[in-house]
Design a protein around this motif. Structure first.
Motif, short mmCIF file in Angstrom:
data_model
loop_
_atom_site.label_atom_id
_atom_site.label_comp_id
_atom_site.label_asym_id
_atom_site.label_seq_id
_atom_site.Cartn_x
_atom_site.Cartn_y
_atom_site.Cartn_z
N ILE A 28 0.89 -1.16 0.09
CA ILE A 28 -0.16 0.00 0.13
C ILE A 28 0.95 1.34 -0.09
CG2 ILE A 28 -1.64 1.32 1.33
CD1 ILE A 28 -2.90 -1.13 0.28
N GLY A 29 0.44 2.39 -0.87
CA GLY A 29 1.06 3.56 -0.72
C GLY A 29 0.24 4.65 -1.31
N PHE A 30 0.71 5.92 -1.18
CA PHE A 30 -0.24 7.01 -1.59
C PHE A 30 0.35 7.94 -2.29
CE2 PHE A 30 -1.39 5.16 2.75
CZ PHE A 30 -2.76 5.11 2.44
N ARG A 31 -0.31 8.45 -3.30
CA ARG A 31 0.28 9.42 -4.16
C ARG A 31 -0.62 10.63 -4.12
NH1 ARG A 31 1.27 8.86 -10.82
NH2 ARG A 31 1.85 11.10 -11.22
N GLU A 32 0.19 11.93 -3.77
CA GLU A 32 -0.42 13.02 -3.39
C GLU A 32 -0.58 13.79 -4.43
OE1 GLU A 32 1.72 14.64 -0.11
OE2 GLU A 32 1.23 13.26 1.35
N ASP A 33 -1.49 15.01 -4.44
CA ASP A 33 -1.79 15.85 -5.47
C ASP A 33 -1.98 15.05 -6.79
OD1 ASP A 33 -2.41 18.06 -6.63
OD2 ASP A 33 -0.22 18.79 -6.95
N ALA A 34 -2.66 14.10 -6.82
CA ALA A 34 -3.00 13.23 -7.94
C ALA A 34 -4.26 13.61 -8.61
CB ALA A 34 -2.84 11.72 -7.39
N ARG A 340 1.69 -6.05 16.40
CA ARG A 340 2.21 -5.86 15.19
C ARG A 340 1.34 -6.47 14.26
NH1 ARG A 340 5.70 -7.15 19.09
NH2 ARG A 340 7.76 -5.64 19.34
N TRP A 341 0.19 -7.10 14.67
CA TRP A 341 -0.73 -7.62 13.72
C TRP A 341 -2.00 -7.66 14.13
CZ3 TRP A 341 -0.55 -10.72 9.10
CH2 TRP A 341 -1.75 -11.40 8.71
N LEU A 342 -2.99 -7.24 13.21
CA LEU A 342 -2.98 -6.81 11.75
C LEU A 342 -2.76 -5.38 11.82
CD1 LEU A 342 -5.35 -8.80 9.55
CD2 LEU A 342 -5.20 -6.34 9.28
N THR A 343 -1.79 -4.98 11.02
CA THR A 343 -1.25 -3.28 10.77
C THR A 343 -2.41 -2.95 9.93
OG1 THR A 343 -0.09 -3.63 8.66
CG2 THR A 343 0.97 -3.84 10.95
N SER A 344 -2.38 -1.43 10.14
CA SER A 344 -3.29 -0.71 9.26
C SER A 344 -3.30 -0.96 7.74
CB SER A 344 -3.30 0.83 9.67
OG SER A 344 -3.31 1.18 10.96
N ARG A 345 -2.06 -0.83 7.30
CA ARG A 345 -1.50 -1.13 5.65
C ARG A 345 -2.27 -2.50 5.47
NH1 ARG A 345 1.99 2.52 3.32
NH2 ARG A 345 2.27 4.35 4.65
N GLN A 346 -2.09 -3.54 6.38
CA GLN A 346 -2.65 -5.04 6.20
C GLN A 346 -4.12 -4.95 6.16
OE1 GLN A 346 -0.59 -6.83 9.48
NE2 GLN A 346 0.88 -7.94 8.20
#
Length: 454
Positions: A28-34, A340-346
């Motif tokens: 998971i990633g985030f692209r800004e001003d997209a 550590r489980w389950l992370t927000s990205r997971q």
């Protein structure tokens, strides 16, 4: 593909937002001003806001201060059961079924299902759900509502062995007639209820039909520990072992709940010939006081996707997948004793790509990327409960709420804009449904559609 002013007008351009993206490892990633460019219901490009400044479009959405996410997917529900929301409260599972729900469901008409489905779709659209997997009765009525309101759905006509061969035949007939309808937004499945209500002969026949016609199977199995222990005591096998010996595990299978999955089941699930996924709806398990939850960590370790779900609103009281996402993360931390489980990205991965694969749509939805269907939601993070943002993934999972969804889009069509529903008239639905309730909730006849006895 890079958009240019020379292109014909885009169907839709969403600009000035942050977009949740996946890399080639599904991280998971985030692209800004997209900006997101949509043509013919498909994402053509995810680019910078400046790049689309001069690009003509039939419709534009300025999403400043908002995050664009793939539309959420409710991987297992019984949408028309919103009509029973709050009717059977604070009861053990057996009493819930036998004393209230199954007697009331014996009253169901196609019209009840239709109006319940309309209310459910309105609730899901407002909560950012763009697709749902439904397992219920009178599914032609649900398919018609999906076509009308613009959502996407995997639909299955539920059946029990107590109906005789006709139940299975009706499930197959519906699946073959309605798959690919609503411009491709409706996909279908065979929908036996569960191993404790559908016998081995019917399950084996269902598996054969699924393979013959290229259909997935959607059913409940190993819903809780009691079901598994009862199956072992009576038959010497777990519910998952029943699915293995009847060939159901060799189909593309969506298995609801699975909190009773045991360690001995895991090798069978890992070696299954078809695509197996599990839908988890943690709020209902907490409400029924079940002793366990879906073993997400063990399932992921063997490559089984776990999609997010709500179950029906009669047990969950809500069709809010946003809440399911947060609860999945919290309940898994508690069950595993590991923060550590389950992370927000997971959790976001479960809500996006895993849920898409669970309903058989992994090639088309679940991410915002060129070539994917334009099922997109815009989430407003300007409220005081979401500020400041130190970790965007954590803000989305643990601070944002379904009410923060401003816009919901399916196949490039805006179904809700700035919290205004555009495809369903909620007041008229509520009025019609409430007029039907007295006849629907009558239990004086003493009938029930089935006996809950695992």
């Amino acid at each position: 593909m890079t958009p240019s002013a020379a292109d014909s007008p885009a169907e839709l351009i969403i600009s000035a937002c942050t977009v949740l993206v996946h890399d080639d490892q599904e991280r998971i990633g985030f692209r800004e001003d997209a900006a997101i460019v949509v043509r013919d219901g498909i994402v053509q490009a995810v680019t910078g806001t400046e790049a689309v400044a001069g690009l003509p479009a039939a419709e534009r959405v300025d999403a400043r201060g908002q995050v664009a996410l793939p539309g959420l997917i409710n991987c297992h529900t019984h949408a028309p059961m919103v009509a029973l929301r709050g009717l059977a409260e604070d009861l053990p599972t057996e009493e819930w079924f036998n004393d209230v729900v199954w007697p009331v469901e014996s009253n169901l008409t196609d019209r009840d299902v239709e109006w319940g489905a309309r209310l459910a779709c309105a609730e899901m659209i407002r909560a950012g759900v763009t697709c749902f997997a439904d397992h219920y009765f009178a599914m032609d009525a649900v398919a018609d509502v999906v076509a009308e309101c613009g959502m996407r759905a995997l639909l299955g006509q539920a059946f029990f062995s107590s109906q005789g061969p006709e139940g299975r035949e009706l499930s197959l007939d519906f699946a073959l007639r309605r798959r690919g309808s609503a411009g491709g937004r409706v996909t279908t499945a065979l929908a036996p209820h569960a191993p404790y209500t559908v016998d081995d002969t019917d399950l084996a026949a269902t598996a054969d039909l699924a393979r013959e016609h290229g259909l997935p199977v959607h059913l409940h199995a190993a819903e809780n520990r009691d079901q598994t222990e009862t199956s072992l005591a009576r038959h010497g096998v777990t519910p998952i072992e029943v699915l293995h010996r009847t060939g159901v595990l060799d189909t593309d299978l969506l298995l609801a709940h699975g909190t009773g999955i045991t360690d001995r089941d895991l090798p069978l699930l890992e070696r299954a010939a078809g695509r197996t996924a599990v839908a988890s709806a943690p709020r209902g398990y907490l409400k029924f006081g079940w002793p366990g939850t879906t073993p997400v960590r063990a399932l992921r370790a063997i490559g089984v996707d776990v999609g997010l779900a709500t179950d029906g609103a009669a047990s969950n009281n809500s069709l809010d997948v946003w809440e399911s996402m947060a609860l999945t993360s919290l309940v898994q931390k508690s069950a595993e004793g590991d923060p550590r489980w389950l992370t927000s990205r997971q959790a976001l991965h479960h809500a996006t790509l895993q849920s898409a694969r669970a309903v058989g749509l992994g090639d088309g939805v679940g991410s915002i990327a060129p070539g994917r269907r334009a099922d997109i939601i815009l989430v407003d993070l300007t409220g005081p409960h979401t500020r400041p943002v130190h970790d965007l993934a954590a803000t989305l999972v643990h601070s944002a709420r379904s009410a923060d969804v401003r816009t919901t889009i399916v196949d490039g069509r805006i179904l809700m804009r700035d919290r205004e529903l555009l495809s369903i008239d909620v007041p008229s639905v509520v009025q019609e449904l409430e007029e039907r309730l007295p006849a629907l909730v009558d239990r004086s006849h003493g009938r029930r559609i089935q006996e809950y006895d695992t």
